[in-house]
Scaffold this active site. Sequence first.
Site, short mmCIF file in Angstrom:
data_model
loop_
_atom_site.label_atom_id
_atom_site.label_comp_id
_atom_site.label_asym_id
_atom_site.label_seq_id
_atom_site.Cartn_x
_atom_site.Cartn_y
_atom_site.Cartn_z
N CYS A 1 64.75 80.61 -60.22
CA CYS A 1 65.31 79.35 -59.74
C CYS A 1 66.57 78.96 -60.50
O CYS A 1 67.61 78.65 -59.89
CB CYS A 1 64.26 78.25 -59.86
SG CYS A 1 63.49 78.13 -61.49
N HIS B 1 64.28 71.16 -62.95
CA HIS B 1 65.16 71.49 -64.07
C HIS B 1 66.46 70.72 -63.92
O HIS B 1 66.85 70.34 -62.81
CB HIS B 1 65.51 72.98 -64.09
CG HIS B 1 64.32 73.90 -64.05
ND1 HIS B 1 63.32 73.89 -64.99
CD2 HIS B 1 63.98 74.87 -63.17
CE1 HIS B 1 62.43 74.81 -64.71
NE2 HIS B 1 62.80 75.43 -63.60
#
Length: 337
Positions: A140, A220
Amino acid sequence: MKNVALVGYGVIGKRVADAINVQDDMDLIGVCDVINDWRIQNAVRKEYDIYAATTDAEKQMKASGISVKGNLQDLLDKVDLVVDCTPKNIAAKNVEVYKKQGIKFIVQGGEKHQTTGHSFSAENNYKSAVNLDATRVVSCNTTSILRTLTALKRADLLDYARGTLLRRATDPWESHLGGIMNTMVPEKDIPSHQGPDAQSVDPDLDVITSAVKVPETLSHMHYWNVKLKKEASKEEVLNAFKTSSRIKLIHYDQGLVSNNTIKEMFLDMGRPWGDMYEVALWEDMLKVVGDELFYAYVVDNQAIVIPETIDAIRALTGIETDAHKSIEKTNESLGIG
């Protein structure tokens, strides 16, 4: 139409399965796992055919009332390609089965580049994956790095990049099992693994990353300092980012001030699970000072690799050899843009 198998029906796997199911050029033949709990039972409710990865798993599935179509080998006999979304290091063992079967396969970013010899990011190196036997969809964070830096590189703006990553502690559904509280844990090594991982896709990138694990589970967050090849305006930089359909420019002054508010926006948009397939990059936070660029964005680690995986299926099977056409098709099917 290409027949596809999904091995590993977890956080990524269930999303990949649903994404495959809405494509008109591939069929999801079945999902294979070892679990027999609520997760695979949801797959049953979606009327996916279920296959058991082991004999013990098959017994447990049947004891739980799950109709099992067969084992992993039975599934492999029916498909053109396997997407393996099993937990880290398990796929590397499954790869030997796929190779013996002579079947194309895709693994996820938790596996090493050497597992496939090719790492994939749709906007960066789609062409190099066409008709390959295997690829690895990068993680990711690495996907987000490649999308943003590749956009700058296309505009001939990128010299080098330095990024700091604030990493979520664990997946939301597993936060009762682990994670951290009342602390932050820096990764010991600089660069952290994401920079070298991005270079596995584009060796010419001059990128260094550092990372710290933080006590939250939503997403994140990245902060980037980029040296540009020349002095540029903010408009030039934004125009570069706009060449990527998978970068969504957001505005801090519109109330999107945190990862939870961004998540809420995508839930309100009607995305399944509130998934954010795009990099959510703050337009009004972005700053250009001469030949230096500063920006920040949020990454949904459960969702960002889903469109990449669909594009990788098309590339490996040769359904579509043109990256732009595949990306456009995937975007339309998933409501991106």
